[in-house]
Write a protein that holds these residues in place. Structure first.
Motif, PDB file in Angstrom:
ATOM      1  N   ARG A 100       0.872  -1.075   0.024  1.00  0.00           N
ATOM      2  CA  ARG A 100      -0.247  -0.603  -0.327  1.00  0.00           C
ATOM      3  C   ARG A 100       1.033   1.156  -0.153  1.00  0.00           C
ATOM      4  O   ARG A 100       2.253   1.159   0.630  1.00  0.00           O
ATOM      5  CB  ARG A 100      -0.905   0.045   1.134  1.00  0.00           C
ATOM      6  N   TYR A 101       0.025   1.997  -0.494  1.00  0.00           N
ATOM      7  CA  TYR A 101       1.610   3.850  -0.641  1.00  0.00           C
ATOM      8  C   TYR A 101       0.523   4.613   0.227  1.00  0.00           C
ATOM      9  O   TYR A 101      -0.203   5.300  -0.209  1.00  0.00           O
ATOM     10  CB  TYR A 101       1.654   3.878  -2.363  1.00  0.00           C
ATOM     11  N   ILE A 127      -2.015   7.557  -2.196  1.00  0.00           N
ATOM     12  CA  ILE A 127      -2.655   7.024  -2.834  1.00  0.00           C
ATOM     13  C   ILE A 127      -3.990   7.588  -2.045  1.00  0.00           C
ATOM     14  O   ILE A 127      -4.442   8.103  -2.978  1.00  0.00           O
ATOM     15  CB  ILE A 127      -3.502   5.454  -2.173  1.00  0.00           C
ATOM     16  N   HIS A 167       8.089   4.246  -4.026  1.00  0.00           N
ATOM     17  CA  HIS A 167       7.204   4.977  -2.281  1.00  0.00           C
ATOM     18  C   HIS A 167       8.130   5.472  -1.779  1.00  0.00           C
ATOM     19  O   HIS A 167       7.718   6.208  -0.554  1.00  0.00           O
ATOM     20  CB  HIS A 167       7.078   2.702  -1.583  1.00  0.00           C
ATOM     21  N   ASN A 200       2.906   9.075  -8.617  1.00  0.00           N
ATOM     22  CA  ASN A 200       1.567   7.807  -8.239  1.00  0.00           C
ATOM     23  C   ASN A 200       2.236   6.886  -9.420  1.00  0.00           C
ATOM     24  O   ASN A 200       1.120   5.433  -9.329  1.00  0.00           O
ATOM     25  CB  ASN A 200       0.871   8.029  -7.341  1.00  0.00           C
ATOM     26  N   GLN A 201       1.601   7.915  -9.811  1.00  0.00           N
ATOM     27  CA  GLN A 201       0.923   6.874 -11.567  1.00  0.00           C
ATOM     28  C   GLN A 201       2.661   5.676 -11.995  1.00  0.00           C
ATOM     29  O   GLN A 201       1.971   5.282 -12.569  1.00  0.00           O
ATOM     30  CB  GLN A 201       1.494   7.822 -12.891  1.00  0.00           C
ATOM     31  N   TYR A 211       4.256   4.178 -10.115  1.00  0.00           N
ATOM     32  CA  TYR A 211       4.322   3.131  -9.001  1.00  0.00           C
ATOM     33  C   TYR A 211       2.728   2.165  -9.131  1.00  0.00           C
ATOM     34  O   TYR A 211       3.482   1.384  -8.609  1.00  0.00           O
ATOM     35  CB  TYR A 211       4.377   4.089  -7.279  1.00  0.00           C
ATOM     36  N   GLN A 212       1.982   3.194  -9.370  1.00  0.00           N
ATOM     37  CA  GLN A 212       0.511   2.157  -9.623  1.00  0.00           C
ATOM     38  C   GLN A 212       1.032   0.962 -10.712  1.00  0.00           C
ATOM     39  O   GLN A 212       0.498  -0.021 -11.164  1.00  0.00           O
ATOM     40  CB  GLN A 212       0.210   2.413 -10.178  1.00  0.00           C
ATOM     41  N   SER A 213       1.896   1.746 -12.185  1.00  0.00           N
ATOM     42  CA  SER A 213       2.185   1.180 -13.328  1.00  0.00           C
ATOM     43  C   SER A 213       3.068   0.048 -13.340  1.00  0.00           C
ATOM     44  O   SER A 213       2.721  -0.804 -13.261  1.00  0.00           O
ATOM     45  CB  SER A 213       2.721   2.135 -14.221  1.00  0.00           C
ATOM     46  N   ILE A 255       3.356  -2.314  -9.639  1.00  0.00           N
ATOM     47  CA  ILE A 255       2.571  -2.631  -8.831  1.00  0.00           C
ATOM     48  C   ILE A 255       1.791  -3.645  -9.800  1.00  0.00           C
ATOM     49  O   ILE A 255       2.400  -4.454 -10.186  1.00  0.00           O
ATOM     50  CB  ILE A 255       2.119  -2.055  -8.232  1.00  0.00           C
ATOM     51  N   ALA A 256       1.093  -3.009 -11.088  1.00  0.00           N
ATOM     52  CA  ALA A 256       0.399  -3.378 -11.963  1.00  0.00           C
ATOM     53  C   ALA A 256       1.302  -4.986 -12.935  1.00  0.00           C
ATOM     54  O   ALA A 256       0.672  -6.095 -13.211  1.00  0.00           O
ATOM     55  CB  ALA A 256      -0.621  -2.536 -12.816  1.00  0.00           C
TER      56      ALA A 256
END
Length: 377
Positions: free
Chosen positions: A2-3, A6, A305, A327-328, A330-332, A334-335
């Motif tokens: 978790r970040y 977010i 992170h 954040n973009q 980071y989320q990318s 993780i995906a």
């Protein structure tokens, strides 16, 4: 995972959507970009948080990065021995000698070549693998009556990264699940044999092809052989991870060099106790060539992170191009990790798996393991 950032995305969704088209994605990382756009600090300085990329001015890490990057691109011939040395050389600020490092490896190679001749096995394609297995696991004249053992204490090198170095394995005949296989692979390369590094969650081991043409897994933490099924069941390896070449797959030369670039980034973080631009430099360099490399993605995620946490801790929950872009990315990342079937074990979970492995083969644990357990009950 978790970040903390977010929460910002909930508050600033509309801002993000309005600014998304104007956000300039970072250019490929190159030396000129570093010179022109990255702040550098002396190693004694404390780096304040800033949205401008920054890192410590350390020529040893820069030079090691350049050589490893050229090796990854094929401009310099693949050489795992040299790649490992460069990581250690950078961490120790050049205070290690390459000739001495090579001489210690040559000494072991000469001993194993003698073993191969004495056993008259030179006509077998796995002669080098047989010599190496004896050298690592059987106390005898090849290793000074001291087999190599698994050093379980600080097995991830969190407190002391030098415990992950091959030079430590050579000096002490003990190492971690990465340094033992890397030393094996270096020796095998020098012997002219064939062996490959392979990974499982939080783990590394050796694969080679046996005389019957089938894969053999050499587990140096326990000095034994293991089946793929054991890794799958005990470490929770997913079908997707195997299919996508994440785990249980023989590494290519490029993937080995990429691993060393990853280790260079980790060594930098451990030396300076900081998550700055150099770690991103290493991660992005690997991903330029190997876009689904899970180690690079993991390094990228951890660094982003920390950068996000530092931003909120220092500046507060303030929207900006920097934090939205951070954040973009980071989320990318993780995906991508989730899509390729990546899974992770904690250090405690991994230690339990090692003990299970000893029990599985009916072998007593090493003295270092028993000492560690007695101190940590």
């Amino acid at each position: 995972m978790r970040y903390i950032i977010i929460v910002l995305m909930v508050i600033y969704t509309q801002i993000a959507e309005a600014q998304q088209s104007s956000i300039v994605m970072s250019m490929p990382i190159r030396e000129q970009i570093i010179k022109d756009n990255v702040k550098t600090y002396e190693s004694t300085d404390v780096i304040p948080f800033d949205t401008v990329p920054q890192m410590y001015y350390d020529d040893y890490f820069y030079d090691a990065y350049d050589e490893l990057s050229n090796m990854l691109e094929g401009n310099i011939q693949y050489n795992l021995k040299r790649a490992e040395f460069l990581v250690e050389w950078a961490y120790f600020s050049g205070n290690v000698d390459y000739k001495a490092f090579c001489d210690s490896i040559s000494l072991a190679v000469n001993v194993m070549n003698r073993f191969i001749r004495l056993m008259d096995i030179q006509h077998y394609k796995t002669a080098a693998n047989a010599a190496l297995f004896n050298y690592f696991t059987k106390p005898g004249w090849m290793n000074g009556n001291k087999a190599f053992s698994y050093d379980v204490e600080d097995c991830g090198g969190e407190k002391d990264i030098t415990k992950l170095f091959v030079s430590k394995v050579i000096k002490t005949h003990s190492g971690q699940c990465s340094s033992l296989p890397i030393y094996y692979k270096i020796l095998c390369n020098e012997l002219g044999g064939k062996a490959y590094l392979a990974t499982a969650p939080r783990h590394m081991y050796i694969k080679h092809i046996g005389e019957d043409g089938r894969w053999v897994n050499v587990e140096l933490t326990t000095g034994s052989f293991a089946r793929d099924e054991w890794y799958i069941q005990s470490m929770g390896v997913s079908t997707e991870a195997i299919k996508n070449g994440v785990f249980l797959t023989a590494m290519s030369d490029n993937e080995e060099v990429a691993y060393m670039i990853y280790m260079l980034g980790i060594a930098y973080q451990r030396k300076y106790r900081d998550n700055d631009y150099f770690a991103l430099l290493c991660a992005n360099r690997i991903l330029d060539t190997l876009p689904h490399n899970y180690l690079a993605l993991h390094l990228l995620i951890e660094t982003l992170h920390q950068c996000g946490y530092d931003y909120v801790h220092t500046i507060g929950e303030v929207p900006s191009h920097y934090i939205i872009n951070n954040n973009q990315k980071y989320q990318s990342a993780i995906a991508i990790l989730e899509s390729i079937g990546y899974t992770e074990l904690t250090e405690k979970e991994y230690i339990k798996k090692v003990e299970k492995g000893y029990n599985y083969i009916g072998k007593n644990t090493s003295s270092s393991w028993d000492e560690f357990k007695s101190r940590n009950r």
